[in-house]
Design a protein around this motif. Structure first.
Motif, PDB file in Angstrom:
ATOM      1  N   LYS A  38      -9.273 -40.455  30.294  1.00  0.00           N
ATOM      2  CA  LYS A  38      -8.908 -39.502  29.248  1.00  0.00           C
ATOM      3  C   LYS A  38      -7.417 -39.215  29.330  1.00  0.00           C
ATOM      4  CE  LYS A  38     -13.404 -37.185  29.092  1.00  0.00           C
ATOM      5  NZ  LYS A  38     -14.111 -35.883  29.232  1.00  0.00           N
ATOM      6  N   THR A  39      -6.772 -39.351  28.206  1.00  0.00           N
ATOM      7  CA  THR A  39      -5.337 -39.078  28.159  1.00  0.00           C
ATOM      8  C   THR A  39      -5.121 -37.603  27.834  1.00  0.00           C
ATOM      9  OG1 THR A  39      -4.941 -41.313  27.349  1.00  0.00           O
ATOM     10  CG2 THR A  39      -3.149 -39.710  27.102  1.00  0.00           C
ATOM     11  N   PRO A  40      -4.607 -36.832  28.771  1.00  0.00           N
ATOM     12  CA  PRO A  40      -4.391 -35.397  28.497  1.00  0.00           C
ATOM     13  C   PRO A  40      -3.316 -35.180  27.447  1.00  0.00           C
ATOM     14  CG  PRO A  40      -3.402 -36.017  30.592  1.00  0.00           C
ATOM     15  CD  PRO A  40      -4.144 -37.230  30.114  1.00  0.00           C
ATOM     16  N   GLN A  41      -3.569 -34.199  26.580  1.00  0.00           N
ATOM     17  CA  GLN A  41      -2.615 -33.872  25.526  1.00  0.00           C
ATOM     18  C   GLN A  41      -1.820 -32.627  25.908  1.00  0.00           C
ATOM     19  OE1 GLN A  41      -5.029 -33.511  21.959  1.00  0.00           O
ATOM     20  NE2 GLN A  41      -4.357 -35.509  21.259  1.00  0.00           N
ATOM     21  N   THR A  42      -0.550 -32.671  25.605  1.00  0.00           N
ATOM     22  CA  THR A  42       0.288 -31.498  25.842  1.00  0.00           C
ATOM     23  C   THR A  42       0.025 -30.468  24.746  1.00  0.00           C
ATOM     24  OG1 THR A  42       2.119 -32.376  24.529  1.00  0.00           O
ATOM     25  CG2 THR A  42       2.066 -32.943  26.886  1.00  0.00           C
ATOM     26  N   LEU A  43       0.508 -29.249  24.976  1.00  0.00           N
ATOM     27  CA  LEU A  43       0.318 -28.192  23.988  1.00  0.00           C
ATOM     28  C   LEU A  43       0.981 -28.557  22.662  1.00  0.00           C
ATOM     29  CD1 LEU A  43      -0.676 -25.353  23.293  1.00  0.00           C
ATOM     30  CD2 LEU A  43       1.473 -24.447  24.214  1.00  0.00           C
ATOM     31  N   GLY A  44       2.161 -29.184  22.734  1.00  0.00           N
ATOM     32  CA  GLY A  44       2.847 -29.595  21.507  1.00  0.00           C
ATOM     33  C   GLY A  44       2.053 -30.625  20.734  1.00  0.00           C
ATOM     34  N   GLN A  45       1.407 -31.560  21.460  1.00  0.00           N
ATOM     35  CA  GLN A  45       0.596 -32.574  20.785  1.00  0.00           C
ATOM     36  C   GLN A  45      -0.627 -31.952  20.120  1.00  0.00           C
ATOM     37  OE1 GLN A  45      -0.039 -35.173  24.156  1.00  0.00           O
ATOM     38  NE2 GLN A  45       1.498 -36.639  23.442  1.00  0.00           N
ATOM     39  N   LYS A  46      -1.236 -30.972  20.801  1.00  0.00           N
ATOM     40  CA  LYS A  46      -2.402 -30.309  20.215  1.00  0.00           C
ATOM     41  C   LYS A  46      -2.022 -29.552  18.945  1.00  0.00           C
ATOM     42  CE  LYS A  46      -4.894 -29.728  24.590  1.00  0.00           C
ATOM     43  NZ  LYS A  46      -5.444 -28.759  25.573  1.00  0.00           N
ATOM     44  N   ILE A  47      -0.874 -28.855  19.005  1.00  0.00           N
ATOM     45  CA  ILE A  47      -0.420 -28.114  17.818  1.00  0.00           C
ATOM     46  C   ILE A  47      -0.090 -29.076  16.679  1.00  0.00           C
ATOM     47  CG2 ILE A  47       1.416 -26.628  16.924  1.00  0.00           C
ATOM     48  CD1 ILE A  47       1.566 -25.334  19.687  1.00  0.00           C
ATOM     49  N   ALA A  48       0.583 -30.183  17.036  1.00  0.00           N
ATOM     50  CA  ALA A  48       0.939 -31.172  16.014  1.00  0.00           C
ATOM     51  C   ALA A  48      -0.313 -31.780  15.383  1.00  0.00           C
ATOM     52  CB  ALA A  48       1.809 -32.264  16.630  1.00  0.00           C
ATOM     53  N   HIS A  49      -1.336 -32.035  16.207  1.00  0.00           N
ATOM     54  CA  HIS A  49      -2.576 -32.616  15.684  1.00  0.00           C
ATOM     55  C   HIS A  49      -3.289 -31.640  14.755  1.00  0.00           C
ATOM     56  CE1 HIS A  49      -6.206 -35.046  15.562  1.00  0.00           C
ATOM     57  NE2 HIS A  49      -6.909 -33.953  15.877  1.00  0.00           N
ATOM     58  N   SER A  50      -3.301 -30.352  15.156  1.00  0.00           N
ATOM     59  CA  SER A  50      -3.980 -29.369  14.320  1.00  0.00           C
ATOM     60  C   SER A  50      -3.237 -29.118  13.011  1.00  0.00           C
ATOM     61  CB  SER A  50      -4.133 -28.047  15.082  1.00  0.00           C
ATOM     62  OG  SER A  50      -2.871 -27.519  15.405  1.00  0.00           O
ATOM     63  N   CYS A  51      -1.901 -29.309  13.025  1.00  0.00           N
ATOM     64  CA  CYS A  51      -1.106 -29.076  11.812  1.00  0.00           C
ATOM     65  C   CYS A  51      -0.994 -30.321  10.934  1.00  0.00           C
ATOM     66  CB  CYS A  51       0.298 -28.597  12.187  1.00  0.00           C
ATOM     67  SG  CYS A  51       0.310 -26.981  12.983  1.00  0.00           S
ATOM     68  N   ARG A  52      -1.447 -31.452  11.451  1.00  0.00           N
ATOM     69  CA  ARG A  52      -1.355 -32.685  10.674  1.00  0.00           C
ATOM     70  C   ARG A  52      -2.287 -32.597   9.462  1.00  0.00           C
ATOM     71  NH1 ARG A  52      -2.740 -36.250  14.436  1.00  0.00           N
ATOM     72  NH2 ARG A  52      -0.623 -36.263  15.285  1.00  0.00           N
ATOM     73  N   CYS A  53      -1.819 -33.012   8.328  1.00  0.00           N
ATOM     74  CA  CYS A  53      -2.601 -32.888   7.094  1.00  0.00           C
ATOM     75  C   CYS A  53      -2.813 -34.259   6.465  1.00  0.00           C
ATOM     76  CB  CYS A  53      -1.890 -31.962   6.105  1.00  0.00           C
ATOM     77  SG  CYS A  53      -2.847 -31.652   4.609  1.00  0.00           S
ATOM     78  N   SER A  54      -4.032 -34.467   6.018  1.00  0.00           N
ATOM     79  CA  SER A  54      -4.373 -35.683   5.274  1.00  0.00           C
ATOM     80  C   SER A  54      -5.199 -35.259   4.071  1.00  0.00           C
ATOM     81  CB  SER A  54      -5.156 -36.653   6.158  1.00  0.00           C
ATOM     82  OG  SER A  54      -6.381 -36.077   6.564  1.00  0.00           O
ATOM     83  N   SER A  55      -5.388 -36.173   3.148  1.00  0.00           N
ATOM     84  CA  SER A  55      -6.153 -35.831   1.947  1.00  0.00           C
ATOM     85  C   SER A  55      -7.589 -35.444   2.304  1.00  0.00           C
ATOM     86  CB  SER A  55      -6.152 -37.019   0.980  1.00  0.00           C
ATOM     87  OG  SER A  55      -6.716 -38.161   1.610  1.00  0.00           O
ATOM     88  N   LYS A  56      -8.158 -36.152   3.280  1.00  0.00           N
ATOM     89  CA  LYS A  56      -9.528 -35.860   3.696  1.00  0.00           C
ATOM     90  C   LYS A  56      -9.616 -34.478   4.345  1.00  0.00           C
ATOM     91  CE  LYS A  56     -13.333 -37.777   6.427  1.00  0.00           C
ATOM     92  NZ  LYS A  56     -13.754 -38.868   7.339  1.00  0.00           N
ATOM     93  N   LYS A  57      -8.632 -34.162   5.201  1.00  0.00           N
ATOM     94  CA  LYS A  57      -8.624 -32.870   5.881  1.00  0.00           C
ATOM     95  C   LYS A  57      -8.377 -31.736   4.894  1.00  0.00           C
ATOM     96  CE  LYS A  57      -6.770 -30.812  10.109  1.00  0.00           C
ATOM     97  NZ  LYS A  57      -5.823 -30.984  11.230  1.00  0.00           N
TER      98      LYS A  57
END
Length: 740
Positions: A38-57
């Motif tokens: 498992k590749t651990p995610q940093t806090l910045g990566q988690k925030i970036a992932h949650s803020c990422r937007c796609s048409s489906k999301k």
């Protein structure tokens, strides 16, 4: 590794299985398993992932925020429309009189009950996830709102000349007082809606779980008593002040009883007649529920009859019966709530927000389970927040789900919130067109409607016997919630009940059930030895189980129960050992002293008798020769002492701690567990831990539990693995002793 062989069923059709595999401890098991990378995610990566937007999301979030755009295009008109129309009309017919009646509970003019029965209901159609609940005025929440309004704007707050007999002055006084109370109620709706919105966006929908069923039922039963007492003055036509805060129900009842001689007989007759009609109608609807296409709308029938009788007999002027009064036509212009009131009503808004959400989500879950769909607790919070906060700009007070209307909406064939929208349209028609027709409606009729609708809540007194049979702790929660809410007020009562419920959780973790497990012969199943006769303990092995986690609050009680249940107290054994050692040393010292005195006595005797006396003493008194005693009686006594007292003796060689119920371990629990292993090792008892879950293993690792003395070899995959390992180890030790 593991070989499984499934055998045929025996004649009794009992399925059997046989498994051959090694005895696994955690050290061996972890060595044979390959962990996933498992590749651990940093806090910045988690925030970036949650803020990422796609048409489906984006589409998913839009559907979540506005559920209507998902289900309305797929609405099956032929299947659902007729049922929704009938349900909407039936619910709207109930919504109208209840809106008028519950406005009295909220201490605001009746027309504001109509506003609260329109705007929030219409808004919930767009944002709610439940298909069957009916949003609008509700007795408990209305009572809480009224308590705050009366507290902030008491009857004596606005001055009125006591000598004034001018009707205009009196009317202006009541109008000014009601306007101030409306401001408080509207600000309360705005703030409670904002709180619900914040909790919903922060995904705090789980807060409702802290309002357990016994707590909610005890609280609502107390609220029903508050509501009933508050309506007595309207039923009897008595003029009394309204009280709020602790002991308000006592003061209100005392005020009514003190003026019972001023009862308005006409109001009492009208109200009592309405109560009888409503009870008869509810009984008919209950008994002939399957035969009636729709329930008989007794509430609107009573309202129409009461209005007609009041207008025809001029009850207000002829018999001084209080009526609803002015109902302005049309909708009010939107207005911003009074923000400066927020500091004074903040805690009340929190209580109303939580109670309102709890009522709505509990009913929504019941219907969702019954009809096979799911609801989103967080979206329900957002929907209620929008209903209250947006509705407050249109002069509504706090609303939630009504149990009685929801049951009618579901039982009359409602399939979606189209029924709720139709009910809101019916209320709108009354507001803009025919509201003035209900101005002669006696307030005693509204009091009768409120009282009869409390029938279901008063039935909750039956919970006392139910919880007495099932759970004394839940009974205590119910009683505390009822008594505290009854005498301290609904706000402080709710806080007290939640606090007590939390205390019961702590109590349960500190007072768990402790068991000694035994084996069902010829199986790998282990059960409580005190519960089943067939279960036998494994010789030399104690298996201990506590149905709780191990943390700071119960670590000491866990260790005490372990010593009591197993019958082995390492501290007591070691203390007895030290005591026996000291006693043995004193006895040897006393014996040596006696012999020394005997030697000195012999030396002082005559030279001629020394040899004979010494020989005689040696033969009879066991004097030392070459540092040893000739007689072995003292040696034999010392050996017995050493065997029975100096060495700690126990018939147990292994102790297994079953961690199956353990969900977590904190630092104090880990230290306690380590201390237990060390103490029992000191008296020759090996401690093993069985059935330790993965998360608990990770917690122990992070707490530096393992070292050179406590290794993973002491942790086993199951209780049976631990038992077999202990038996093998004890057999090896016994063979080693026999070889010696």
């Amino acid at each position: 590794m593991e070989h499984a062989q499934e055998q045929e069923a025996c004649p009794e059709q009992t399925q059997r299985y046989c498994v051959q595999r090694p005895i696994y401890n955690q050290e061996l098991l972890q060595g044979q398993l390959q962990r996933r990378q498992k590749t651990p995610q940093t806090l910045g990566q988690k925030i970036a992932h949650s803020c990422r937007c796609s048409s489906k999301k984006a589409k998913s979030h839009l559907y979540s925020f506005l559920p209507i755009i998902k289900w309305l295009p797929r609405y099956p008109v032929k299947e659902y429309l007729l049922g929704d129309i009938i349900s909407g009309i039936s619910t709207g017919v109930m919504q109208l009189p209840q809106g008028l009646a519950y406005a009295l509970l909220a201490a605001v003019p009746p027309v504001f009950g109509l506003y609260s029965s329109f705007y929030p209901v219409f808004l919930y159609t767009f944002f709610g996830t439940s298909r069957h609940i009916s949003i609008g005025t509700f007795a408990v929440v209305s009572m809480m709102v009224g308590g705050v309004a009366v507290r902030e704007v008491p009857d004596g707050m606005i001055s009125l000349d006591s000598n004034s007999t001018n009707i205009t002055d009196v009317l202006e006084y009541y109008s000014a007082r009601d306007a101030k109370r409306v401001e408080v109620a509207v600000a309360l709706a705005f703030l409670s809606g904002l709180i619900q919105l914040c909790l919903g966006f922060l995904r705090f929908g789980f807060v409702a779980i802290y309002l357990t069923e016994p707590l909610v039922r005890g609280f609502t039963t107390a609220a029903a008593v508050h509501v009933f007492v508050s309506q007595l003055k309207y039923l009897l036509g008595i003029k009394t002040s309204r009280y709020s805060g602790p002991l308000s129900v006592v003061y209100s009842l005392a005020a009514v009883l003190s003026k019972i001689t001023t009862t308005n007989i006409a109001a009492l007759i009208v109200g009592s007649t309405c109560i009888v009609l409503l009870l008869i109608g509810k009984e008919i609807n209950l008994r002939f529920k399957k035969k009636l296409p729709v329930p008989i709308p007794m509430e609107i029938i009573v309202v129409i009859i009461g209005t007609a009788v009041s207008a025809g007999m001029n009850l207000n002027e002829s018999y001084k019966v209080d009526v609803v009064g002015n109902i302005p036509q049309g909708l009010r212009v939107p207005a911003v709530p009074e923000i400066q009131l927020i500091p004074a009503i903040f805690m009340d808004a929190v209580a109303i927000a939580i109670v309102g959400f709890s009522m709505a989500v509990s009913m929504a879950k019941i219907f969702a389970i019954k009809h096979g769909y799911t609801i989103d607790g967080n979206q329900e919070l957002i929907a209620l927040g929008i209903c209250n906060s947006v509705g407050s700009f249109f002069q509504t007070f706090s609303v939630t789900c009504s149990m009685s209307r929801s049951l009618v909406q579901e039982s009359t064939g409602g399939k979606t919130q189209v029924a709720g929208a139709l009910a809101a349209v019916m209320v709108l028609l009354v507001i803009v067109a025919i509201g003035y027709l209900f101005e002669p409606l006696p307030q005693t009729v509204l009091a009768a409607i409120v009282m009869v609708n409390l029938k279901g809540m008063f039935k909750q007194f039956g919970d006392i016997m139910h919880f007495w049979r099932t759970s004394k702790i839940e009974l205590a929660i119910w009683v505390v919630a009822f008594v505290a809410s009854l005498f301290l007020g609904l706000d402080y009562g709710l806080l007290t009940a939640i606090t007590f419920a939390m205390i019961t959780v702590i109590y349960r973790t500190q007072r768990p059930e402790y068991r000694i497990l035994g084996q069902i012969p010829n199986t790998d199943i282990y059960c409580d030895v005190e519960e089943y006769e067939e279960v036998k303990e494994c010789p030399g092995i104690k298996i201990f189980q506590a149905n709780t986690s191990l943390y700071f609050a119960n670590s000491e009680s866990y260790a005490r129960a372990l010593k009591k249940k197993t019958g082995v107290d390492p501290g007591a054994l070691l203390a007895a050992k030290r005591k026996a050692q000291k006693r043995h040393a004193r006895e040897i010292k006393a014996a040596n002293k006696c012999r020394t005195k005997a030697v000195l006595k012999l030396v002082s005797s005559s030279t001629n008798d020394i040899e004979a006396s010494v020989k005689h003493e040696i033969a009879s008194d066991d004097l030392p020769v070459n540092g040893k005693f000739a007689d072995s009686s003292v040696q034999d006594m010392s050996h017995d002492e050493h065997e029975h007292f100096v060495e700690p003796k126990t018939n147990i060689h292994s102790l297994i701690l079953d961690f199956t119920p353990v969900n977590f371990v904190d630092s104090v629990g880990a230290k306690t567990l380590k201390s237990i292993i060390k103490e029992y090792k000191g008296v020759g008892v090996c401690v093993c831990v069985a059935s330790c879950s993965g998360p608990v293993m990770c917690q122990l690792t992070r707490l530096n539990f393992f070292d050179e003395n406590v290794t993973r070899e002491l942790l086993f995959h199951s209780v049976h693995d631990a038992v077999l390992a202990c038996q093998v180890k004890d057999g090896s030790a016994a063979r080693a002793d026999s070889n010696l």
